[in-house]
Design a protein around this motif. Sequence first.
Motif, short mmCIF file in Angstrom:
data_model
loop_
_atom_site.label_atom_id
_atom_site.label_comp_id
_atom_site.label_asym_id
_atom_site.label_seq_id
_atom_site.Cartn_x
_atom_site.Cartn_y
_atom_site.Cartn_z
N LEU A 173 -4.36 -11.93 -18.23
CA LEU A 173 -5.48 -11.48 -17.42
C LEU A 173 -5.17 -10.11 -16.80
N GLY A 174 -6.00 -9.13 -17.12
CA GLY A 174 -5.82 -7.81 -16.54
C GLY A 174 -5.96 -7.83 -15.03
N SER A 175 -6.82 -8.70 -14.53
CA SER A 175 -7.02 -8.78 -13.07
C SER A 175 -5.73 -9.13 -12.35
N ARG A 176 -4.94 -10.05 -12.93
CA ARG A 176 -3.69 -10.47 -12.27
C ARG A 176 -2.69 -9.31 -12.19
N GLU A 177 -2.60 -8.53 -13.25
CA GLU A 177 -1.69 -7.38 -13.22
C GLU A 177 -2.09 -6.40 -12.12
N ILE A 178 -3.38 -6.08 -12.04
CA ILE A 178 -3.85 -5.11 -11.05
C ILE A 178 -3.73 -5.66 -9.64
N PHE A 179 -4.10 -6.93 -9.42
CA PHE A 179 -3.96 -7.54 -8.10
C PHE A 179 -2.51 -7.52 -7.64
N GLU A 180 -1.60 -7.83 -8.57
CA GLU A 180 -0.19 -7.87 -8.20
C GLU A 180 0.33 -6.48 -7.86
N GLU A 181 -0.09 -5.47 -8.62
CA GLU A 181 0.33 -4.11 -8.30
C GLU A 181 -0.20 -3.67 -6.94
N LEU A 182 -1.45 -4.02 -6.65
CA LEU A 182 -2.01 -3.70 -5.34
C LEU A 182 -1.25 -4.40 -4.23
N ARG A 183 -0.94 -5.68 -4.43
CA ARG A 183 -0.21 -6.45 -3.40
C ARG A 183 1.13 -5.80 -3.10
N GLN A 184 1.84 -5.41 -4.16
CA GLN A 184 3.15 -4.79 -3.96
C GLN A 184 3.01 -3.46 -3.21
N ASN A 185 2.03 -2.65 -3.60
CA ASN A 185 1.81 -1.38 -2.91
C ASN A 185 1.48 -1.58 -1.45
N MET A 186 0.59 -2.52 -1.17
CA MET A 186 0.17 -2.77 0.20
C MET A 186 1.32 -3.29 1.05
N LYS A 187 2.15 -4.11 0.45
CA LYS A 187 3.30 -4.66 1.19
C LYS A 187 4.33 -3.58 1.47
N THR A 188 4.61 -2.75 0.49
CA THR A 188 5.64 -1.71 0.62
C THR A 188 5.19 -0.59 1.55
#
Length: 348
Positions: free
Chosen positions: A75-90
């Motif tokens: 799922l492309g959505s999962r890849e993008i959501f995960e990248e956003l989560r990591q960016n927001m956390k960092t």
Amino acid sequence: MSITVYYATNRSETGTAAKPGFGPGFHAKGPHYLRFGSADVEPPAKAGGEYKVQSVYLAPEKLPGVASKSKKTVLGSREIFEELRQNMKTQKSDLLLLIHGFASDFTTALSRAAQIKQEYGTAGRPLEVAVFSWPANGEMIPEVSYYEDRTDAKASAIAIARAFLKMLEYFRDIGPSQFCWQQLHMVAHSMGNYTLRYALQEIIAQYPGRTLPRVLQNIFLMAADEDNDTLELDYKMARLPELAEAVHVYYSGSDRALIISDTTKGNPDRLGSTGPRTLTNLPHKITLVDCRNVDETKPELSDSRHQYYRKRPEVVADVRQVLAGVPPDRIPNRVFIPEKRSYRIGPR
């Protein structure tokens, strides 16, 4: 330095695997079908210049029996959501979801997202921005383009609702231990408010008889090309406040684009022109912001006093204060108009 933004879209795929692109029509698999990705956008060298898309990335998508012979689901959505989560956390950044308006092609949608990221974000409160790009055709042909975009905006509601529900499903799957604990916001501009109305109804259908999940901090309804009774009626956007801690309606009585929508297209009075039709029973979490004194931008003719949400420094500064959590009555450069229950922004 380029600006990275994210997108979800139900547009037709027109590019190649090496150079993806999206056109003015719906995806070949239907208006409900979604693709997710990111893009790098070059900001202008000087104020007032153009934001230029440098590259577009399309997240891989493999659905067994649909897009691939593989039995493994990707799922492309999962890849993008995960990248956003990591960016927001960092980076300790919030996420702003953007729904663009009339006559905006895919490239314009990415450019607007980059501008919003740069203008609304600050060093102390950085932003990630993700735009949902529905297939507005990017043209301004009198009479024809408006009605085509309005039809496509309504038909895109199911895709916007699906993207939102995919995000909620992602939250449930990762669990609180993996949350970044940053805030989520939404901006709908112009005809984007019309498609938001129908997307809201699709979301409501998934929660029969239940209160909607309050996952957004702020929803901004900017220059809304939507009926001014929309916040009164359950079949329009009366239940929108359930999704957020606060809803902010930015409007201007001299918005020429909405005057045209009102008088020549046969639409009722627009929310982005008059604000809500009545203040009776209007929830207190809804804040009204009158921008009539700060709506003029350049180029004056094509902007039609309709682009102040991203171009006027006074409005940008106001939104920054909202995102920072400043209470409505403490935001600088606002004057309260009691009979309108509205704040009016003044020019600097």
